[in-house]
Design an enzyme around this catalytic site. Structure first.
Site, short mmCIF file in Angstrom:
data_model
loop_
_atom_site.label_atom_id
_atom_site.label_comp_id
_atom_site.label_asym_id
_atom_site.label_seq_id
_atom_site.Cartn_x
_atom_site.Cartn_y
_atom_site.Cartn_z
N ASN A 1 -18.86 -25.30 6.56
CA ASN A 1 -18.32 -24.27 7.46
C ASN A 1 -19.24 -23.96 8.64
OD1 ASN A 1 -16.84 -21.55 8.10
ND2 ASN A 1 -18.96 -20.98 7.67
N LYS B 1 -15.85 -31.51 17.16
CA LYS B 1 -14.78 -31.15 16.21
C LYS B 1 -13.78 -32.30 16.04
CE LYS B 1 -16.05 -26.95 14.94
NZ LYS B 1 -16.40 -26.64 13.54
N TYR C 1 -18.18 -28.98 22.42
CA TYR C 1 -17.69 -28.51 21.11
C TYR C 1 -16.47 -29.30 20.62
CZ TYR C 1 -15.82 -24.94 17.79
OH TYR C 1 -15.31 -24.27 16.70
N VAL D 1 -28.27 -26.66 8.10
CA VAL D 1 -27.41 -27.84 7.93
C VAL D 1 -27.81 -29.00 8.83
CG1 VAL D 1 -25.43 -26.48 7.14
CG2 VAL D 1 -25.60 -27.10 9.57
N SER E 1 -11.39 -27.20 13.79
CA SER E 1 -10.92 -26.22 14.78
C SER E 1 -9.71 -26.81 15.46
CB SER E 1 -12.03 -26.00 15.83
OG SER E 1 -11.52 -25.32 16.97
N ILE F 1 -9.90 -16.94 15.30
CA ILE F 1 -10.09 -16.08 14.13
C ILE F 1 -11.09 -15.00 14.54
CG2 ILE F 1 -10.82 -15.99 11.70
CD1 ILE F 1 -8.39 -17.87 12.12
#
Ligand code: NDP
Length: 259
Positions: free
Chosen positions: A92, A161, A157, A66, A144, A190
């Site tokens: 994703n 996001k 991160y 990606v 997220s 998750i």
């Protein structure tokens, strides 16, 4: 059930974890699914697994990075040749880059943004011209809860996001007149390999796991299938007026001030 019958979906990072659960749920709902995954062998194994588990499922594995716009364009073209134009894109693929801002290397910054934000844009850019032309499409970006909350030491991160939410809202507004919906899902914890890797990187993995399970008010973390169910809804014709939105899946954790 056939909530996605007749649709063609492309899911990035679908070799395992949340992406694999989404690909499986989409196939079970009748979509033809392209698993666009960095590791071609993992993607092929998952595509076979889904096809075996789901009678009549149409799946295709395409090795895709990606971070490379040409790779995503090629995956979209391959999807079109195999099944027809892409109706649903799930961006994703993502990686955790958790560092201290001042000791982080430039390489860490670039690696994080290349996958977690550029990767989402590259996917959108590859499908949007066709969706705009056909005046139909649903793009689902996996963000997220880091997109609106900060944990110290997890830089950059959450910066990427936060950007995913901005990109979702901007493109959702830009292409709303052409009936292209762009939404995000913000999962909390998750249970996937990503989470296990993070626990295993802690000094006491068992204690880290136990602490994580205590965080949500429901006293458990989520399952990939629980994210997939929302992705099915957003991809389907059941959500025609949901656009430029973000659905949080965290058992209520982000609404909790403290216990
Ligand atoms: P996993 O690490 O289990 O799976 C991610 C998948 O993405 C892997 O198959 C990986 O392939 C693939 N991938 C990584 N880089 C690329 C790339 N450059 N091109 C194509 N594919 C790539 O992660 P999760 O399933 O847990 O996470 C999926 C998404 O959900 C991510 O965006 C993540 O940020 C987000 N998320 C996850 C949460 C969680 O608690 N698990 C919470 C909130 C958000 P390979 O293994 O070959 O590298």
């Amino acid at each position: 059930m056939n909530r996605l019958a007749g649709k063609v979906a492309l899911v990035t990072g679908a070799g395992r974890g949340i992406g694999a659960a989404i690909a499986r749920a989409f196939a079970a709902e009748g979509a033809a699914v392209v698993l666009a995954e960095l590791d071609g062998a993992t993607a092929a194994a998952m595509a076979r697994d889904i096809a075996n588990a789901c009678a009549g499922a149409r799946t295709l594995a395409v090795q895709t990075d990606v971070t490379q716009p040409a790779s995503l364009r090629a995956a979209v073209e391959e999807a079109q040749r195999a099944f027809g134009p892409v109706d649903v894109l799930v961006n994703n693929a993502g990686i955790n880059v958790f560092a201290d801002p001042l000791t982080m290397t430039d390489e860490d910054w670039r690696r994080c943004f290349a996958v977690d934000l550029d990767g989402v844009w590259n996917g959108c850019r590859a499908v949007l011209p066709g969706m705009v032309e056909r005046r139909a499409g649903s793009i689902i970006n996996i963000a997220s809860t880091h997109a609106f909350q900060i944990i110290p030491g997890c830089f950059p991160y959450p910066v990427a996001k936060h950007g995913v939410i901005g990109l979702t809202r901007a493109l959702g507004i830009e292409y709303a007149p052409q009936n292209v919906r762009v939404n995000a899902i913000a999962p909390g914890y998750i249970e996937t390999q990503l989470t296990h890797d993070w626990w295993n990187a802690q000094p006491d993995p068992q204690a880290a796991r136990k602490a994580t399970l205590e965080l949500p008010p429901m006293k458990r973390i989520g399952r990939p299938e629980e994210v997939a169910m929302t992705a099915v809804f957003l991809a389907s014709d059941e959500a025609p007026f949901i656009n430029a939105s973000c659905i949080t899946i965290d058992g209520g954790r982000t609404a909790l001030h403290h216990e």
